[in-house]
Design an enzyme around this catalytic site. Structure first.
Site, PDB file in Angstrom:
ATOM      1  N   PRO A  87       0.797  -1.341   0.010  1.00  0.00           N
ATOM      2  CA  PRO A  87       0.069  -0.188   0.001  1.00  0.00           C
ATOM      3  C   PRO A  87       0.724   1.199  -0.194  1.00  0.00           C
ATOM      4  CG  PRO A  87      -0.137  -1.132   2.237  1.00  0.00           C
ATOM      5  CD  PRO A  87       0.520  -2.087   1.231  1.00  0.00           C
ATOM      6  N   ASN A  88       0.411   2.207  -0.827  1.00  0.00           N
ATOM      7  CA  ASN A  88       0.972   3.601  -1.071  1.00  0.00           C
ATOM      8  C   ASN A  88       2.059   3.589  -1.637  1.00  0.00           C
ATOM      9  OD1 ASN A  88      -1.236   4.638   1.069  1.00  0.00           O
ATOM     10  ND2 ASN A  88      -0.379   3.619   2.446  1.00  0.00           N
ATOM     11  N   ARG A 119       4.908  10.916  -2.374  1.00  0.00           N
ATOM     12  CA  ARG A 119       4.827  10.606  -0.966  1.00  0.00           C
ATOM     13  C   ARG A 119       5.833  10.921  -0.218  1.00  0.00           C
ATOM     14  NH1 ARG A 119       4.702   4.742   1.348  1.00  0.00           N
ATOM     15  NH2 ARG A 119       4.064   5.277   3.228  1.00  0.00           N
ATOM     16  N   TYR A 170      11.035   8.979   1.304  1.00  0.00           N
ATOM     17  CA  TYR A 170      11.239   7.918   0.209  1.00  0.00           C
ATOM     18  C   TYR A 170      11.706   8.204  -1.047  1.00  0.00           C
ATOM     19  CZ  TYR A 170       7.892   5.791   3.408  1.00  0.00           C
ATOM     20  OH  TYR A 170       7.183   5.141   4.710  1.00  0.00           O
ATOM     21  N   ASN A 215       8.111  -5.770  -0.775  1.00  0.00           N
ATOM     22  CA  ASN A 215       7.963  -4.631   0.299  1.00  0.00           C
ATOM     23  C   ASN A 215       6.473  -4.175   0.509  1.00  0.00           C
ATOM     24  OD1 ASN A 215       7.732  -2.235   1.589  1.00  0.00           O
ATOM     25  ND2 ASN A 215       9.079  -0.997   0.123  1.00  0.00           N
ATOM     26  N   ALA A 275       3.274  -0.832   5.027  1.00  0.00           N
ATOM     27  CA  ALA A 275       2.439  -0.970   6.156  1.00  0.00           C
ATOM     28  C   ALA A 275       2.039  -2.201   6.678  1.00  0.00           C
ATOM     29  CB  ALA A 275       1.450   0.231   6.252  1.00  0.00           C
ATOM     30  N   HIS A 335       3.943  -4.602   8.866  1.00  0.00           N
ATOM     31  CA  HIS A 335       3.963  -4.305  10.693  1.00  0.00           C
ATOM     32  C   HIS A 335       2.461  -5.007  11.138  1.00  0.00           C
ATOM     33  CE1 HIS A 335       7.196  -2.097   9.145  1.00  0.00           C
ATOM     34  NE2 HIS A 335       6.510  -1.000   8.846  1.00  0.00           N
ATOM     35  N   ASP A 364       1.920 -15.326   6.831  1.00  0.00           N
ATOM     36  CA  ASP A 364       1.247 -16.770   6.831  1.00  0.00           C
ATOM     37  C   ASP A 364       1.592 -17.216   5.050  1.00  0.00           C
ATOM     38  OD1 ASP A 364       1.002 -17.229   9.317  1.00  0.00           O
ATOM     39  OD2 ASP A 364      -1.550 -17.459   9.280  1.00  0.00           O
ATOM     40  N   GLU A 382      12.528  -9.548   1.804  1.00  0.00           N
ATOM     41  CA  GLU A 382      11.610  -8.335   2.277  1.00  0.00           C
ATOM     42  C   GLU A 382      12.856  -6.977   2.181  1.00  0.00           C
ATOM     43  OE1 GLU A 382      10.610  -8.794   6.352  1.00  0.00           O
ATOM     44  OE2 GLU A 382      10.111  -6.441   6.771  1.00  0.00           O
ATOM     45  N   HIS A 419      12.581  -2.612   2.311  1.00  0.00           N
ATOM     46  CA  HIS A 419      12.051  -1.453   2.702  1.00  0.00           C
ATOM     47  C   HIS A 419      12.967  -0.339   2.340  1.00  0.00           C
ATOM     48  CE1 HIS A 419       8.822  -3.389   5.086  1.00  0.00           C
ATOM     49  NE2 HIS A 419      10.115  -4.045   5.429  1.00  0.00           N
ATOM     50  N   ILE A 420      12.406   0.689   1.691  1.00  0.00           N
ATOM     51  CA  ILE A 420      13.137   1.786   1.284  1.00  0.00           C
ATOM     52  C   ILE A 420      13.713   2.466   2.341  1.00  0.00           C
ATOM     53  CG2 ILE A 420      13.003   3.946   0.163  1.00  0.00           C
ATOM     54  CD1 ILE A 420      10.484   2.593  -1.623  1.00  0.00           C
ATOM     55  N   ARG A 446      12.891   4.522  12.703  1.00  0.00           N
ATOM     56  CA  ARG A 446      11.608   5.096  12.668  1.00  0.00           C
ATOM     57  C   ARG A 446      10.987   4.767  13.924  1.00  0.00           C
ATOM     58  NH1 ARG A 446       9.359   5.012   6.755  1.00  0.00           N
ATOM     59  NH2 ARG A 446       7.746   6.611   7.919  1.00  0.00           N
ATOM     60  N   ARG A 463       7.220   0.493  13.447  1.00  0.00           N
ATOM     61  CA  ARG A 463       7.673  -0.258  12.239  1.00  0.00           C
ATOM     62  C   ARG A 463       8.885  -1.166  12.530  1.00  0.00           C
ATOM     63  NH1 ARG A 463       5.396   3.237   8.470  1.00  0.00           N
ATOM     64  NH2 ARG A 463       4.989   5.320   9.482  1.00  0.00           N
TER      65      ARG A 463
END
Ligand code: DQA
Length: 138
Positions: free
Chosen positions: A10-11, A18, A23, A72, A75, A78, A85, A96, A98-99, A105, A109
């Protein structure tokens, strides 16, 4: 030819617009075009959804066939036991990404439902993290 997919949650469709101080100001589409042209020896795909169930469906769809998933989950990382699963359920290894440096943070997170079942985790390297993840599959 290796088949690898980048799945963004998402996002992340708003990358470039954003919170650019966190980011960056590049759109994912532009970054992906470049990445794909640099790695023309790989069948590289990109999928993005803001919907938790769609991310799970995509993991099921690719997870017994592709050579690697770069995920990625944004949100949902978390919060989503369901995505965690799904990562556990599939056979394809998941890296996995993350930028941002999620450990620098907010505390919420620092938790990941994906990490325990991931091949590895990369965070804090900006968009370069996706390329590092890709290299881990080569
Ligand atoms: C993110 C970090 C998450 O905490 C956040 O919710 C995101 C993006 C990252 O790439 O840095 O949406 O996954």
């Amino acid at each position: 030819m290796k088949k690898i997919i980048i799945i963004n949650g998402p996002n992340l469709n708003l990358l470039g617009k954003r919170e650019p101080t966190i980011y960056g100001s590049n759109s994912f589409e532009d970054f992906f075009k470049e990445l794909k042209s640099k790695h023309s020896n790989i069948e590289l795909e990109y999928y993005q959804s803001n919907v938790e169930g769609e991310l799970i469906n995509k993991l099921h769809e690719v997870g017994f066939d592709y050579d690697g998933v770069i995920l990625n989950a944004a949100a949902y990382t978390h919060t989503s036991v369901g995505i965690g699963d799904a990562v556990k359920a599939i056979e394809t290894p998941v890296v996995e990404v993350h930028i941002s440096n999620i450990h620098a943070r907010e505390e919420f997170r620092h938790v990941s439902y994906i990490a325990p079942n991931a091949k590895g985790v990369l965070f804090g390297f900006g968009l370069q993290g996706y390329e590092l993840a890709l290299q881990s599959f080569l």
